[in-house]
Scaffold this motif. Structure first.
Motif, PDB file in Angstrom:
ATOM      1  N   UNK A  91      -6.692  -1.628   1.867  1.00 51.51           N
ATOM      2  CA  UNK A  91      -6.519  -2.828   1.064  1.00 51.51           C
ATOM      3  C   UNK A  91      -7.776  -3.644   0.931  1.00 51.51           C
ATOM      4  N   UNK A  92      -8.778  -3.361   1.798  1.00 52.90           N
ATOM      5  CA  UNK A  92     -10.022  -4.124   1.692  1.00 52.90           C
ATOM      6  C   UNK A  92     -11.271  -3.249   1.811  1.00 52.90           C
ATOM      7  N   UNK A  93     -11.145  -2.058   2.413  1.00 47.78           N
ATOM      8  CA  UNK A  93     -12.265  -1.131   2.521  1.00 47.78           C
ATOM      9  C   UNK A  93     -11.794   0.277   2.145  1.00 47.78           C
ATOM     10  N   UNK A  94     -12.757   1.170   2.023  1.00 49.33           N
ATOM     11  CA  UNK A  94     -12.420   2.568   1.801  1.00 49.33           C
ATOM     12  C   UNK A  94     -12.015   3.218   3.119  1.00 49.33           C
ATOM     13  N   UNK A  95     -11.256   4.280   3.028  1.00 49.08           N
ATOM     14  CA  UNK A  95     -10.847   5.056   4.195  1.00 49.08           C
ATOM     15  C   UNK A  95     -11.053   6.530   3.865  1.00 49.08           C
ATOM     16  N   UNK A  96     -10.752   7.399   4.809  1.00 48.62           N
ATOM     17  CA  UNK A  96     -10.913   8.817   4.585  1.00 48.62           C
ATOM     18  C   UNK A  96      -9.819   9.380   3.699  1.00 48.62           C
ATOM     19  N   UNK A  97     -10.161  10.414   2.928  1.00 48.26           N
ATOM     20  CA  UNK A  97      -9.169  11.057   2.066  1.00 48.26           C
ATOM     21  C   UNK A  97      -8.017  11.627   2.882  1.00 48.26           C
ATOM     22  N   UNK A  98      -8.277  11.907   4.157  1.00 43.98           N
ATOM     23  CA  UNK A  98      -7.257  12.468   5.039  1.00 43.98           C
ATOM     24  C   UNK A  98      -6.084  11.523   5.235  1.00 43.98           C
ATOM     25  N   UNK A  99      -6.255  10.248   4.930  1.00 44.08           N
ATOM     26  CA  UNK A  99      -5.160   9.288   5.088  1.00 44.08           C
ATOM     27  C   UNK A  99      -4.030   9.565   4.098  1.00 44.08           C
ATOM     28  N   UNK A 100      -4.310  10.348   3.053  1.00 34.76           N
ATOM     29  CA  UNK A 100      -3.227  10.776   2.158  1.00 34.76           C
ATOM     30  C   UNK A 100      -2.230  11.663   2.891  1.00 34.76           C
ATOM     31  N   UNK A 101      -2.688  12.247   4.010  1.00 35.57           N
ATOM     32  CA  UNK A 101      -1.854  13.163   4.786  1.00 35.57           C
ATOM     33  C   UNK A 101      -1.231  12.474   5.996  1.00 35.57           C
ATOM     34  N   UNK A 102      -1.177  11.141   5.976  1.00 40.69           N
ATOM     35  CA  UNK A 102      -0.593  10.411   7.094  1.00 40.69           C
ATOM     36  C   UNK A 102       0.883  10.769   7.268  1.00 40.69           C
ATOM     37  N   UNK A 103       1.355  10.690   8.514  1.00 39.61           N
ATOM     38  CA  UNK A 103       2.734  11.054   8.840  1.00 39.61           C
ATOM     39  C   UNK A 103       3.723  10.202   8.038  1.00 39.61           C
TER      40      UNK A 103
END
Length: 864
Positions: free
Chosen positions: A750-762
């Motif tokens: 919501x305020x910074x970028x994160x890793x693309x892997x977060x699309x695969x969060x549980x």
């Protein structure tokens, strides 16, 4: 030796035979032309003036440098002309290089991926968009590419050598300019050197006077690491949201408006775009070095020598945050004018004087050499720091004093803030050594010294240290005559002690004020009912030297007419009387006191160096040499009293009996619970748990200092062509990758970028994943676990160089006596599991630091 930053002008980190002190300084001593020099800054020294560099490690070798050589000694000799026929030789060299950022292995989310992650989390801009809007989003800013750039490096060096029978001189003039790969950073350097060496006609009197002048301008990246978000370019480059466009910024007001109308810190890159335009800093440094050596042979056996050395450093740093910049407007408060300017001036003076009497006597097969020495070292620094708060737009000019807002009765905010300091450190040493040689077969060397330091008080100022060494040239023995394949075989060993008086880490002046031996009472505001009182810093009058005891055994060899050569060493180096915080009774007025304690840090290991001439064909003028070196070092701490543990970094690191310095002290991360998406950890009994307690933490058994390290490469030459490579490696080394950790931070969504892997969060429909649920209640335990503790082992192509030396037949009818071209690359390839920007960093954890660049340089060298 590691480059822990890509900042132009920054010094490398050098560790010789492990880290022996827990809180003290672990830098080696740098000796330039006999002058024990300041190692904190080399940016005003021209590396083209350096003739040779050698590293002293064992007890006998470092004994000459005593209280400053406990962490090893790097001896640097600059170039000098040779005696001979009268002639003048000129040499010009120039280089042009290009640098670029080394790409990490992180998988950053694209703008569309980030918006989808935000939508799934219900936070940030993505939560306000439909799937169709996300799929058509067309802004995808590469903020790394925005803040980092390709850099250029240019250097020019001209040297003149004048030779004669009794006087010779070397003079050089150099200019160096390097842009940083991070915007606004760079270094410019101008240097001048003159080295004169001479002798009397009867050769009894000899002298050498080396003088150099350096001036540099350095623009640094400030607030890196865990510095303020609104001032850290690297943070903005690495994790700014890609769906934000640079076009949002038009002026400081637009940046402030965007900050006030966006959630959290989404405006970070816009703040930093403003800093690019509304902030400036520069460090100007003048460095003057004079190193002199005079000797006189009273008889053929007796020589008097004196060395007189001095170094002057004048440094002026300024930084300006312009009036009505984003930061100025953000923190303006009720002040009429905003912005600030810092001007810090520092003068440093280093003086060294050595007096020596040397006696040498040969009697038949016996040779004796003895010398007695008195050495005095003085260092002093003056510091003046000034901050002006309140700058007037339209009138302010950086680094001039123009446009400062005046203090008024109605607004005390504009009162200048000032501070000053005057620090001094003195060392005096009395030492001597005796060397004995018999038939060039056997040799003995003994050294004793008494060192005094002004860092301590009364009797604790003085320390007695000694060393003894011996060698056996086995190849000179008669029983070796039939072993014709052995050219050189020398066995050597040494044992001795040396002191460390830099018991506080940092610069050479760290720990002088307040002195660690004295109770210091300082003025403290608002101590009681708004009044002024005293702040107390408790000292330890019995503070004394840390003591390093080392023994070393080694074997040097050359085989097959010098085709195979090398050395092997085993060492054991123990540092005791560590200067650490120690619990004391609270009735003394404090719960802990920093003092010498009975803790010992031992480094022991094996070093191996080899070189082999695979091809050595003089007829075809071809040579190929393969070389390699390596070491294994084991760092062990012992004699910690009480619980046998010392914690640091808010409990994230532990130093314990039987372990190494500052091991990560963490929960063992097991993965994601497929039932609920929470993190699983190992408890003290080996069972999985979602709620570990302090008793479940363990020392990780790894360290940021490599166990194995070294290098290898080859040198090849054929009819003027040459090539050389250097690979470096480090194994069994681990660090926290905080940059990676932040790419998995739910708080950043919501305020910074994160890793693309977060699309695969549980989620309830995605249970087979190693990415926890974004709503897992125990996510905060990641930071105290080994989840992001990574193997930082690597093999790196540190340097490769190819070139061509033109044959003399092509230069016969020209003004040139030599001509060569070269092309070299640095940091071209790295093989590692580390995902971040800088595997070679010596830091215990990496978080938004200046990465080292990849460099390609073309050079030309002309002699005439």
């Amino acid at each position: 030796m590691t480059a822990s930053t890509g900042q132009p002008g920054a010094k490398s980190t050098v560790i010789i035979r492990g880290v022996g002190t827990i809180t003290g300084n672990s830098d080696p001593l740098y000796v330039i032309d006999g002058f024990p020099s300041n190692s904190d800054n080399f940016r005003s020294i021209n590396p083209n003036d350096i003739e040779s560099t050698s590293v002293l490690k064992d007890a006998a070798a470092i004994a000459e440098y005593g209280n400053r050589g406990s962490n090893g000694v790097i001896v640097i000799k600059t170039k000098k002309a040779q005696f001979g026929e009268s002639k003048t030789t000129f040499r010009y060299s120039s280089q042009y290089g290009v640098g670029e950022l080394q790409n990490p292995k992180y998988e950053y989310a694209t703008a569309q991926q980030l918006l989808k992650i935000e939508k799934a989390r219900g936070a940030g801009k993505g939560a306000t968009l439909t799937d169709a809007q996300i799929n058509t989003w067309d802004i995808n800013t590469d903020w790394v590419d925005y803040f980092f750039k390709q850099s250029n490096t240019t250097s020019h060096n001209l040297s003149v050598e004048n030779s004669s029978q009794n006087v010779a001189s070397f003079t050089s003039l150099g200019y160096f300019e390097q842009e940083g790969i991070l915007s606004t950073t760079g270094l410019k350097r101008f240097t001048l050197r003159n080295n004169i060496n001479g002798k009397s006609t009867n050769t009894k009197f000899k002298y050498q006077i080396n003088s150099s002048f350096g001036f540099s301008k350095n623009n640094e990246a400030t607030s890196l690491g865990e510095g303020a978000i609104n001032r850290n370019y690297v943070l903005g480059a690495f994790i700014s949201a890609p769906y934000v466009s640079p076009s949002v910024y038009t002026n400081p007001r637009s940046a402030l408006n965007y900050y006030n109308t966006t959630p959290g810190l989404l405006a970070t890159p816009i703040m930093l775009i403003d800093k690019l335009q509304q902030y400036k800093n520069q460090t100007d440094e003048i460095r003057v070095d004079v190193a002199s050596d005079f000797s006189y042979d009273v008889t053929k056996d007796l020589t008097f020598r004196t060395r007189l050395n001095g170094q002057y450093l004048d440094t002026r740093f300024f930084q300006s945050e312009f009036p009505n910049s984003f930061n100025g407007l953000l923190f303006a408060g009720t002040a009429l004018y905003n912005g600030f300017e810092d001007i810090n001036a520092r003068r440093e003076w280093y003086f060294n004087n050595l007096w020596q009497v040397n006696y040498t006597k040969e009697y038949r097969d016996h040779t004796f050499n003895a010398n007695a020495n008195i050495e005095y070292n003085h260092s002093r620094t003056y510091n003046n720091n000034f901050r002006q708060r309140g700058l007037i737009e339209g009138v302010f000019v950086p680094n001039t004093g123009a446009g400062y807002a005046a203090d008024t009765a109605a607004d005390d905010f504009h009162v200048p803030q000032i501070s000053a300091s005057n620090l001094r450190n003195d060392l005096i040493s009395y030492f001597g050594n005796i060397e004995y040689d018999y038939k060039s077969k056997y040799g003995l060397l003994g050294t004793f010294r008494r060192d005094g330091s002004s860092r301590f008080i009364d009797a604790q100022q003085w320390g007695n240290f000694w060393s003894a060494g011996g060698r056996w040239n086995i190849d000179e023995e008669a029983f070796m005559d039939n072993l014709t394949f052995i050219d050189v075989l020398k066995l050597r060993g040494s044992y001795g002690t040396v002191g460390n008086q830099r018991v506080v880490g940092g610069s050479v002046f760290a720990g002088i004020t307040p002195p660690a031996f004295a109770d210091i009472y300082s003025i403290a505001n608002n101590t009681y009912n708004g009044g002024t009182g005293y702040g107390i810093s408790f000292g330890y009058p019995a503070l004394q030297w840390e003591i390093t005891t080392q023994w070393n055994s080694g074997l040097d060899f050359e085989l097959f007419r010098g085709r195979l050569r090398g050395s092997v060493d085993y060492y054991n180096r123990a540092t005791s009387k560590q200067f650490l915080s120690n619990p004391v009774t609270s009735t003394s007025g404090t719960s802990s006191l920093t003092q010498n304690v009975d803790v010992t840090v031992t480094n022991k290991g094996l070093e191996l160096s080899l070189a082999y001439d695979l091809i050595r064909n003089n007829e075809n003028d071809m040579k190929l040499t393969i070389r390699a070196n390596g070491s294994k070092n084991k760092n062990v701490v012992s004699d910690i009293a009480g619980t046998g543990e010392i914690f640091a970094g808010s409990g994230l690191y532990v130093t314990r009996n039987g372990g190494s310095i500052n091991e990560p002290f963490v929960f063992n991360y097991l993965g994601v619970n497929p039932l609920n998406g929470r993190l699983l950890f190992e408890d003290k009994n080996g069972n999985p748990t979602e709620s570990p307690v302090q008793a479940d933490k363990k020392a990780a058994g790894v360290n940021s200092i490599p166990v194995y390290q070294g290098g290898f490469g080859f040198d090849f030459s054929y009819k003027g062509f040459y090539a050389s490579t250097l690979f470096t490696y480090a194994f069994e080394v681990s660090r926290f990758d905080s940059d990676l950790s932040n790419l998995y931070s739910v708080g950043n969504i919501g305020q910074f970028n994160v890793g693309a892997d977060m699309l695969n969060a549980w989620t309830a429909t995605n249970t087979k994943t190693n990415v926890p649920s974004t709503s897992a209640s125990n996510l905060g335990l990641s930071g105290t676990s080994n989840r992001f503790l990574r193997d930082a082992s690597y093999i790196r192509m540190r340097n490769i160089q190819v070139g061509y030396n033109f044959p003399q037949k092509f230069l016969k009818n020209t003004f040139m006596s030599a001509l060569s071209f070269s092309l070299q690359g640095e940091n071209l390839f790295t093989f590692t599991k580390w995902q971040g920007f800088d595997v070679e960093s010596s830091r215990t954890l990496d978080v938004y630091q200046y990465p080292t660049p990849r460099l390609v340089t073309f050079g030309v060298d002309i002699k005439f």
